[in-house]
Design a protein around this motif. Structure first.
Motif, short mmCIF file in Angstrom:
data_model
loop_
_atom_site.label_atom_id
_atom_site.label_comp_id
_atom_site.label_asym_id
_atom_site.label_seq_id
_atom_site.Cartn_x
_atom_site.Cartn_y
_atom_site.Cartn_z
N UNK A 194 0.71 -1.18 -0.24
CA UNK A 194 0.18 0.03 -0.11
C UNK A 194 0.83 1.26 -0.09
N UNK A 195 0.65 2.47 -0.98
CA UNK A 195 1.21 3.24 -0.69
C UNK A 195 0.79 4.25 0.42
N UNK A 196 1.86 5.44 0.97
CA UNK A 196 1.33 6.07 1.88
C UNK A 196 -0.06 6.59 1.92
N UNK A 197 -0.75 6.43 3.18
CA UNK A 197 -2.15 6.99 3.07
C UNK A 197 -3.07 6.07 2.66
N UNK A 202 2.13 0.38 -4.58
CA UNK A 202 3.59 0.21 -5.02
C UNK A 202 4.08 -1.11 -5.53
N UNK A 203 4.47 -1.36 -6.39
CA UNK A 203 5.03 -2.68 -7.03
C UNK A 203 6.54 -2.58 -6.77
N UNK A 204 7.16 -3.46 -5.71
CA UNK A 204 8.43 -3.10 -5.40
C UNK A 204 9.09 -4.64 -5.17
N UNK A 205 10.46 -4.84 -5.13
CA UNK A 205 11.17 -5.91 -4.77
C UNK A 205 11.07 -6.57 -3.45
N UNK A 206 11.29 -7.62 -3.32
CA UNK A 206 11.27 -8.30 -2.03
C UNK A 206 12.23 -9.41 -1.92
#
Length: 266
Positions: A194-197, A202-206
């Motif tokens: 989830x984006x801020x708020x 957001x699609x990010x690495x992990x």
């Protein structure tokens, strides 16, 4: 199954944000230290300006460590491909990864096929396989249709299913549709947060194994060991507030991914 690292596994530690950025030689040495046998110099623009002596020194360093080099760029325009095939010859590279588009060229499918077809004789002479990466700018069906039409063992696909999520192409479908044509495999995991708020995502690495990549299914469908396809670790690591933390997390993700791939080798 051949495993290794890409410059994308060193995206921060090799950047100018670090007081002492890692060099290609440093990256090659870490690849070997972590049990890798392949290092892919991918989207590393500085290498296009390397002298023959500098390229020969890189090739010698790799040979002394029994490390296979691969090369990566963006774009398939004739000038770009010719230059990178020259580099590939100096580095004794057998796999060149690229994409349809770069900053200067965005060919239509017909133009892309024509450019690629014209280079097949040179690929054959150099014994270099061109692997075109899956990514959101080109539909997977277009990429597969182009590679199938060329019908050459020297032109295939670099599979990285996470890249296609932005075009609403699901990773499992991308893997299934491209598997017969894959010549190079990028290993990176990813997830939505989830984006801020809580407005959007957001699609990010992990870390590998903690996200949406079904690694077991991808390896089963592609069969990299049987088909002699290298598995290259990359990351989508977000900046971690400061250089020390970012470098430490990047190094930890890299070790973690290589531990998993080494376990699958055995």
């Amino acid at each position: 199954m051949d495993i290794g690292l890409s410059t994308y596994a060193f995206i921060w530690r090799g950047s100018q944000r670090m007081a002492s950025p890692m060099t290609l030689v440093d990256m090659m040495d870490e690849t070997v230290a972590l049990g890798g046998g392949v290092f892919q110099i991918c989207d590393y623009p500085a290498i296009a300006a390397y002298s023959d002596t500098e390229l020969d020194n890189l090739a010698d360093h790799a040979a002394q460590r029994n490390l296979t080099l691969e090369l990566g760029t963006r774009g398939i325009g004739p000038t770009k491909l010719a230059r990178y095939l020259d580099i590939a010859a100096r580095l004794d590279v057998r796999v060149l990864r690229s994409m349809f588009n770069d900053a200067e060229t965005r060919p239509s499918p017909d133009q892309a096929e024509a450019w690629l077809r014209a280079f097949i004789p040179r690929l054959e002479r150099q014994d270099v396989t061109l692997a075109l990466e899956t990514y959101e700018q080109v539909p997977v069906d277009t990429l597969v249709a182009t590679v199938a039409a060329l019908d050459s063992p020297y032109v295939g696909i670099c599979l990285d299913p996470g890249n296609c999520v932005a075009a609403l192409e699901m990773p499992t479908s991308v893997i299934e549709r491209t598997a017969p044509y894959v010549k190079n495999l990028h290993i990176k995991d990813f997830k939505f947060t989830r984006a801020d708020g809580w407005v959007g995502f957001r699609l990010l690495g992990c870390p590998l194994g903690e996200g949406l990549l079904d690694l077991d299914d991808m390896l089963a469908r592609v069969a990299p060991g049987e088909r002699h396809i290298s598995c290259i670790v990359e990351h989508w690591l977000d900046w971690q507030d400061n250089t020390g933390t970012t470098a430490a997390v990047e190094a930890a993700w890299t070790r973690h991914s290589m531990d998993i791939l080494r376990s699958l080798q055995s």
